[in-house]
Structure formats: structure tokens, C-alpha cells
Scaffold this active site. Structure first.
Site, PDB file in Angstrom:
ATOM      1  N   LYS A   1       0.857  -1.187   0.000  1.00  0.00           N
ATOM      2  CA  LYS A   1       0.000   0.000   0.000  1.00  0.00           C
ATOM      3  C   LYS A   1       0.893   1.237   0.000  1.00  0.00           C
ATOM      4  O   LYS A   1       1.479   1.583   1.015  1.00  0.00           O
ATOM      5  CB  LYS A   1      -0.899   0.005   1.241  1.00  0.00           C
TER       6      LYS A   1
ATOM      7  N   ARG B   1     -10.474 -11.353   0.893  1.00  0.00           N
ATOM      8  CA  ARG B   1     -11.331 -12.357   0.244  1.00  0.00           C
ATOM      9  C   ARG B   1     -10.684 -13.748   0.277  1.00  0.00           C
ATOM     10  O   ARG B   1     -11.382 -14.748   0.259  1.00  0.00           O
ATOM     11  CB  ARG B   1     -11.638 -11.906  -1.198  1.00  0.00           C
TER      12      ARG B   1
HETATM   13  N1  BES Z   1      -8.406  -3.701   3.497  1.00  0.00           N
HETATM   14  C1  BES Z   1      -8.467  -3.295   2.162  1.00  0.00           C
HETATM   15  C2  BES Z   1      -9.740  -2.526   1.836  1.00  0.00           C
HETATM   16  C3  BES Z   1      -9.811  -1.120   2.335  1.00  0.00           C
HETATM   17  C4  BES Z   1      -9.214  -0.094   1.647  1.00  0.00           C
HETATM   18  C5  BES Z   1     -10.552  -0.828   3.455  1.00  0.00           C
HETATM   19  C6  BES Z   1      -9.346   1.200   2.111  1.00  0.00           C
HETATM   20  C7  BES Z   1     -10.690   0.462   3.906  1.00  0.00           C
HETATM   21  C8  BES Z   1     -10.088   1.489   3.240  1.00  0.00           C
HETATM   22  C9  BES Z   1      -8.435  -4.496   1.235  1.00  0.00           C
HETATM   23  O1  BES Z   1      -7.706  -5.570   1.677  1.00  0.00           O
HETATM   24  C10 BES Z   1      -7.808  -4.036  -0.023  1.00  0.00           C
HETATM   25  O2  BES Z   1      -6.649  -3.714   0.004  1.00  0.00           O
HETATM   26  N2  BES Z   1      -8.568  -4.011  -1.102  1.00  0.00           N
HETATM   27  C11 BES Z   1      -8.088  -3.566  -2.348  1.00  0.00           C
HETATM   28  C12 BES Z   1      -8.586  -4.510  -3.398  1.00  0.00           C
HETATM   29  C13 BES Z   1      -7.953  -4.320  -4.733  1.00  0.00           C
HETATM   30  C14 BES Z   1      -6.500  -4.751  -4.688  1.00  0.00           C
HETATM   31  C15 BES Z   1      -8.703  -5.141  -5.727  1.00  0.00           C
HETATM   32  C16 BES Z   1      -8.628  -2.156  -2.582  1.00  0.00           C
HETATM   33  O3  BES Z   1      -9.763  -1.882  -2.222  1.00  0.00           O
HETATM   34  O4  BES Z   1      -7.883  -1.332  -3.085  1.00  0.00           O
HETATM   35 MN    MN Z   2      -5.628  -5.397   1.164  1.00  0.00          MN
END
Ligand code: BES
Ligand code: MN
Ligand code: ZN
Length: 490
Positions: free
Chosen positions: A268, A344
Site C-alpha cells: 500500500k 477475500r
Molecule cells: N483492506 C483493504 C480494503 C480497504 C481499503 C478498506 C481502504 C478500507 C479502506 C483491502 O484488503 C484491499 O486492500 N482491497 C483492495 C482490493 C484491490 C486490490 C482489488 C482495494 O480496495 O484497493
Molecule cells: Mn488489502
């Protein structure tokens, strides 16, 4: 904290702080009891302040008579727009105004415009939840006193038993807020398991923890792939509440339990808020908060399973590579084209495990996608289910709780976005509609004969500024909805 229905009328009630809700209509008539108690002068002052009863308008008075330290008038807006959340927000304003007082807080609202039972419960709950302040990590916290009790005024013949659920419910929300607020160095997968163990000491509870080796035996390759780059062992938590007597329904709640989500090798970066990813266990917090309340409330005839595949998503030499192909416990193979779509993967194996319990329904809660926050903002969670009656039950439970929940499409054609060249499916589809493909991915791991719903709480899990009954920070979203859902369905 004692919560009661006052036996005295508004004119005779005694305590430290009196909170009065007034609608934006016929103000004079509403002020009659105040005039009787405090005299004409107060009325003139209210007029001078140009208080009209607009939503969230406040007029407060100190040391108003011998007994009362403070009087707070709160506007509730036009009666035709008056919803329960307006009362909750006003109660919350009252609670904040009460900080520093020691005696009782009295609340007088226009109860007759509502179902009295649900209104009184909602108002007391809102006040209690607004007192929450997380001081666990301060060396010398400033402690402001809160009222010794809450008196609901103007409901003299109500049954006090009706208020019994309030404290267990608020304790459940409090636990969820504390879990979400705790940073990843303190709230590890093992600590999440310890929290479940503390709950499991109560009657009617069982706890099973699957260690890494047990998960390997179960073939949970998706879940284990997520944590293979972490120094911390995964903990697969399975807590069960079994009521005394006959069991008519068996429900499973699953919560995403990433105690930290770095993104993995799809790290991230930039504006992706890596420092906030301690809240990526918000689903599991909602599930454990609900468990805490349910264990105390002891609903009859319903068995509830609380399941969390807890772990961390980190990077090291053993971490999963982007592009790796792994196998979930139902035999499906997955190409991990993005290591940041880890929630997921953990939920996949949890859903397979839950399906084997053959429950009447499965509901999972997860901070699953940023896309859901883009779609619905930070006050509304997304709901995906193919089952209309389950959708109805959950939405009505959320409405009663005053928590935002909106049904989203489980749109089958988008499943094409998860096609992989080499494996049964990829874990990530195109950016557009990302919260929908995430839900479609999960569906692949649920026994089709079992009603299942997925709730994406990435938005409402946290509130930067705080709003209504939620102080800034963790909201405890989902706990009250889930309790309603478990306790209210026949
Ligand atoms: N935990 C995150 C989702 C999230 C992002 C929650 C921002 C709250 C605020 C999840 O694991 C994630 O990283 N999702 C990605 C998915 C993508 C790689 C398809 C996302 O939402 O960017
Ligand atoms: Mn994630
Ligand atoms: Zn995540």
C-alpha cells in the site's frame, strides 16, 4: 450506569442535567412545562437566542435553579422529517453537554411521535455510546465525569425490563470499538484469539482455535497464503453460542480479521492509508462485539457461530508472490494477481468452513474494498446477497439500529472479470465495480444451498471526525445491526 423511566413529570424531576428535545413547530406549546418550572424569564431568553428548534440547534443554561446544574435545549427539526436517528443525535449532543456533571441526566423528548419502546431504547443507547472515550494508550488521561444515571422523562408507565438490553448492547459496541482502535502491535491474531477465549469463559459458549497446522490439514491454502509473510501465526477462531433448550435456527457470522494489511508485495503506497490498516479487522471486531452482547442477552432457540480467520498481511522472503497460484479448502485454485486483495482469500476458507456447519444462514462482514467506500461513502455499508428474505431481514435490522446499509448487485456477468488464464479464478478483477467482483469472488466459496450475505464495512468502520453517536475513531459499526438480526427474526 443506571437507566430508568422517571416517575416524576418534567416539572418535578430532579437531577444535574436536563436535556429537552424540541421540534421546529408550535414552540410555545412545547415550552409550557418549562414555563411552569422556570418562569417567564427563560422563555424570553429562548426567544432572544432565536432558538426555533432547527435540527442540531442548541441552547444551554447553567445553574438554572436550586437543583439543576444545566438545562440543554436541542432542536429536532421539522416533525415531518423526524426520524429515530435525529433523536439519537440529539441524545448524543446531550451526553456531550453532560460531561463533567455527576448526578443524573434527564432526557425529555417528544416520545409520542414515535414507538415509545424503540425510541426510549435508541435514545439511552445513543447517550451511552457517546460517552465512549478510548484512553487506553494515554499515560495520564484527563478524566471527565459522566452522569450517574439516565432518566427518561415523560414515559411514566413503561416497563423497565425493556431497558435491560441496553448495557449489553453498548458493551458489545464498546468491545468492537476497542478492538478496532487497538494498533497492530497490540492487537495481533493471538490477541484476537485471547479476546474470544475471554468471552468463551461464560456459560453457553464453546471455543475452538485452529492453529496453522490444523488449517493446513483443512487445506486452507487461500487463508494461509495471506499470512505466510508474517512472523505472527494465524489463528482461526470459532466461537459458538448455544442456548439452553431447543434450537430452531443455526446462524454463522464471519468477520474479516486482518490485524494489519500492508498490501503484501502489492504494498500500500501513496494515498492508500497503510497506517489505517489496523482497522482491517473491523469485521471480526463486529463479530466479537456481537458475541459479547449475545452471550449476555442469551436469546433462545438460536445457535450462533462466530468465525474469524485472523492473520496479518506482511512482506518477507516467504511472503506470497504476486502471480502465485494457491488452492482453497474447497479445491478451487486461485491466481493471486494482487496480494492486496487478501481479505477475500481469508474469507474464502472461512466460508468453506462455515458451509460445512450447514447453518440456516451465513453473514460475513469485512473491510473488503476501497471501491465500496467510493460507491457508498463512509456512513453506509454495502450488502450483497442473492437471498431476498435475508436482505430484508438485514436491512430492517440495520434500519432499526440506525446503521446505514444498502443492497448492491451480485451481478453475475462481472464474474468474467475474475477469469484467470491458468487457475480457476483470479483474486482481483478490473478496478471498476471492484466491490462487486469481490462479492462475486466470495460467492464461489459458499455452499449454494445456504442463504449467504456479504457486508462490506470498509467505509463505516472508522470515522475520522466522529459523527452522531460515534466519537472520532472506531465506530463499532455492525454490532447493533447483527444483534437485531439475530434477536428479531422468527
Ligand atoms: N483492506 C483493504 C480494503 C480497504 C481499503 C478498506 C481502504 C478500507 C479502506 C483491502 O484488503 C484491499 O486492500 N482491497 C483492495 C482490493 C484491490 C486490490 C482489488 C482495494 O480496495 O484497493
Ligand atoms: Mn488489502
Ligand atoms: Zn485488507
Amino acid at each position: 450506569m443506571e437507566i430508568s423511566f422517571a416517575t416524576e413529570s418534567l416539572e418535578d424531576w430532579n437531577g444535574s442535567l436536563l436535556v429537552i428535545g424540541l421540534v421546529e413547530e408550535n414552540l410555545e406549546k412545547q415550552l409550557v412545562p418549562l414555563k411552569k418550572r422556570f418562569g417567564e424569564l427563560l422563555l424570553r431568553s429562548i426567544e432572544k437566542k432565536k432558538f426555533t428548534g432547527k435540527s442540531k440547534e442548541i441552547a444551554s443554561y447553567q445553574l438554572i435553579d436550586d437543583s439543576l446544574e444545566k438545562l440543554v435545549l436541542i432542536g429536532l427539526g421539522k416533525p415531518e422529517n423526524l426520524v429515530l436517528n435525529e433523536l439519537r443525535n440529539a441524545s448524543s449532543i446531550g451526553a456531550k453537554e453532560s460531561l463533567g456533571t455527576n448526578g443524573k441526566m434527564g432526557i425529555y423528548f417528544p416520545w409520542t411521535l414515535f414507538n415509545k419502546d424503540s425510541a426510549s431504547k435508541a435514545v439511552a443507547e445513543a447517550a451511552l455510546l457517546s460517552f465512549f472515550k478510548d484512553v487506553r494508550f494515554l499515560s495520564s488521561p484527563e478524566v471527565k465525569s459522566i452522569p450517574s444515571g439516565i432518566d427518561l422523562i415523560g414515559l411514566p408507565n413503561s416497563n423497565k425490563d425493556f431497558l435491560k438490553s441496553i448495557i449489553p448492547v453498548c458493551n458489545g459496541v464498546g468491545l468492537a470499538r476497542e478492538l478496532v482502535g487497538a494498533p497492530a502491535n497490540m492487537l495481533t491474531p493471538a490477541e484476537l484469539a485471547n479476546t474470544a477465549a475471554l468471552l468463551a469463559r461464560e456459560k453457553n459458549c464453546q471455543l475452538k482455535i485452529l492453529e496453522k497446522k490444523d488449517c493446513l490439514k483443512e487445506g486452507m491454502g487461500a487463508y494461509l497464503a495471506v499470512c505466510q509473510g508474517s512472523d505472527l501465526d494465524p489463528k482461526f477462531i470459532h466461537l459458538t453460542y448455544k442456548p439452553d433448550g431447543q434450537i430452531l435456527r443455526k446462524l454463522v457470522l464471519i468477520g474479516k480479521g486482518l490485524t494489519f494489511d500492508s498490501g503484501g508485495y502489492n504494498l500500500k503506497v501513496g494515498a492508500s492509508q497503510i497506517e489505517m490498516m489496523k482497522f482491517d479487522m473491523g469485521g471480526s471486531a463486529a463479530v466479537l462485539g456481537t458475541a459479547k452482547a449475545i452471550i449476555e442477552l442469551k436469546p433462545k432457540e438460536v445457535e450462533v457461530h462466530f468465525i474469524i480467520a485472523a492473520c496479518e498481511n506482511m512482506v518477507n522472503g516467504s511472503a506470497v508472490h504476486p502471480g502465485d497460484i494457491i488452492e482453497a479448502s474447497n479445491g478451487k485454485t486461485i491466481e493471486i494477481n494482487n496480494t492486496d486483495a487478501e481479505g477475500r482469500l481469508t474469507l474464502a476458507d472461512a466460508l468453506v468452513y462455515a458451509s460445512k456447519l450447514q447453518p440456516d444462514a451465513i453473514v460475513d462482514l469485512a473491510t473488503l474494498t476501497g471501491a465500496c467506500v467510493v460507491a457508498l461513502g463512509d456512513e453506509i455499508a454495502g450488502l450483497w446477497t442473492g437471498n431476498d428474505s435475508l436482505a430484508k431481514g438485514l436491512i430492517s435490522a440495520a434500519n432499526d439500529a440506525g446503521e446505514g446499509l444498502w443492497r448492491m448487485p451480485l451481478y453475475q456477468p462481472y464474474k468474467d472479470g475474475l477469469k484467470s488464464l491458468l487457475a480457476d479464478l483470479k483474486n482481483t478483477g478490473p478496478r471498476q465495480g471492484g466491490s462487486i467482483t469481490a462479492a462475486l469472488f466470495l460467492k464461489e466459496f459458499v455452499d449454494e444451498s445456504i442463504p449467504w450475505a456479504h457486508i462490506d464495512i470498509a467505509g463505516p468502520v472508522w470515522s475520522d471526525k466522529g459523527r452522531g453517536i460515534n466519537p472520532a475513531g472506531a465506530t463499532g459499526y455492525g454490532v447493533r445491526t447483527l444483534i437485531n438480526w439475530i434477536c428479531n427474526q422468527e
